[in-house]
Design a protein around this motif. Sequence first.
Motif, PDB file in Angstrom:
ATOM      1  N   GLN A  30      -2.397  -0.002  -8.136  1.00 37.91           N
ATOM      2  CA  GLN A  30      -1.976   0.051  -6.741  1.00 37.91           C
ATOM      3  C   GLN A  30      -1.283   1.384  -6.516  1.00 37.91           C
ATOM      4  N   GLU A  32       0.608   3.941  -3.304  1.00 35.40           N
ATOM      5  CA  GLU A  32       1.066   4.164  -1.942  1.00 35.40           C
ATOM      6  C   GLU A  32       0.633   5.550  -1.490  1.00 35.40           C
ATOM      7  N   THR A  36       0.689   3.513   3.273  1.00 38.09           N
ATOM      8  CA  THR A  36      -0.275   2.425   3.102  1.00 38.09           C
ATOM      9  C   THR A  36      -0.490   2.162   1.624  1.00 38.09           C
ATOM     10  N   SER A  37      -0.585   0.889   1.285  1.00 36.69           N
ATOM     11  CA  SER A  37      -0.842   0.506  -0.098  1.00 36.69           C
ATOM     12  C   SER A  37      -2.342   0.358  -0.320  1.00 36.69           C
ATOM     13  N   TYR A  38      -2.856   0.991  -1.362  1.00 41.31           N
ATOM     14  CA  TYR A  38      -4.261   0.876  -1.722  1.00 41.31           C
ATOM     15  C   TYR A  38      -4.357   0.169  -3.073  1.00 41.31           C
ATOM     16  N   TYR A  39      -5.353  -0.702  -3.200  1.00 42.16           N
ATOM     17  CA  TYR A  39      -5.553  -1.475  -4.423  1.00 42.16           C
ATOM     18  C   TYR A  39      -6.887  -1.112  -5.042  1.00 42.16           C
ATOM     19  N   HIS A  65      -0.569  -3.686   3.163  1.00 38.02           N
ATOM     20  CA  HIS A  65       0.661  -2.898   3.175  1.00 38.02           C
ATOM     21  C   HIS A  65       1.695  -3.649   2.346  1.00 38.02           C
ATOM     22  N   ALA A  66       2.704  -2.979   1.910  1.00 37.03           N
ATOM     23  CA  ALA A  66       3.680  -3.609   1.021  1.00 37.03           C
ATOM     24  C   ALA A  66       4.329  -4.833   1.660  1.00 37.03           C
TER      25      ALA A  66
END
Length: 263
Positions: A30, A32, A36-39, A65-66
């Motif tokens: 993961q 940031e 925005t959080s990307y997985y 998002h977190a």
Amino acid sequence: MHGNKTVGATMMAKDPVCGMQVEPAKAAGQLEHDGTSYYFCSRHCLDAFRKEPERYVGHAAHAHHAHHAPAAPKPAPAGAQYTCPMHPEVLKDAPGDCPICGMALVPVGAAEEDSGELRDHTRRMWVGVALSIPMVILAMSPMIGIAEPFGIPPRTRGWIEFVLGTPVVLWVGWPFFVKFVRSIRGWRLNMYSLIGLGVGLAYLFSLVAILLPDVFPQEFREHDGSVGTYFEAAAVIVTLVMVGEVLQLRAMGQTSQAIRQLL
């Protein structure tokens, strides 16, 4: 929220690199970026995104998002990306060969792979098989006591093998020579370096043997003055390697299809 998938009560996010649906709680990584959080489905995708985030952000599907639900994703890239099964650090936007080992690149994620290379190699393989079989018969007959198979003397047999072997070496084996030159230029020696060197030397030696037999010492010559050639050996090596290439491409295609079905 369009663009995200819900499996049961679990909200899925899309890997911005390969487009695979990822469950955030089970993601391999993961990151940031710009709030925005990307997985990511794998470390390979995470490392690729970390190196060039702007390359993927414009086309990425926004993940969770977190502290919020997943944002609406943007369309995924139209073109697939390709990588090497042995060297995942190699990533290209078009199919081709690995610059390190020479293997054919495979599509990343669930994109449909181009089968043009498989069709081309299959065609070359069958031409190689068709021309190599009579060459093997002519070359191996003296080994079992048939000095002149079909009444063909050694010197004439050399010319027949030249006619049959030249298209096998130069046309069927052309992709191998391209990879051979590429490996020498980049000084990344691999199996194609050995194939290109061995087949090329065998063909050139045989060519000189039928065109200029007098340059060879008497010990190299047959009783009729001809010099033994290796056209059939070069052709058989090229054909066998091409068979391996076709089997490899088919196996990779079946693997990609199986992965898409699982996804």
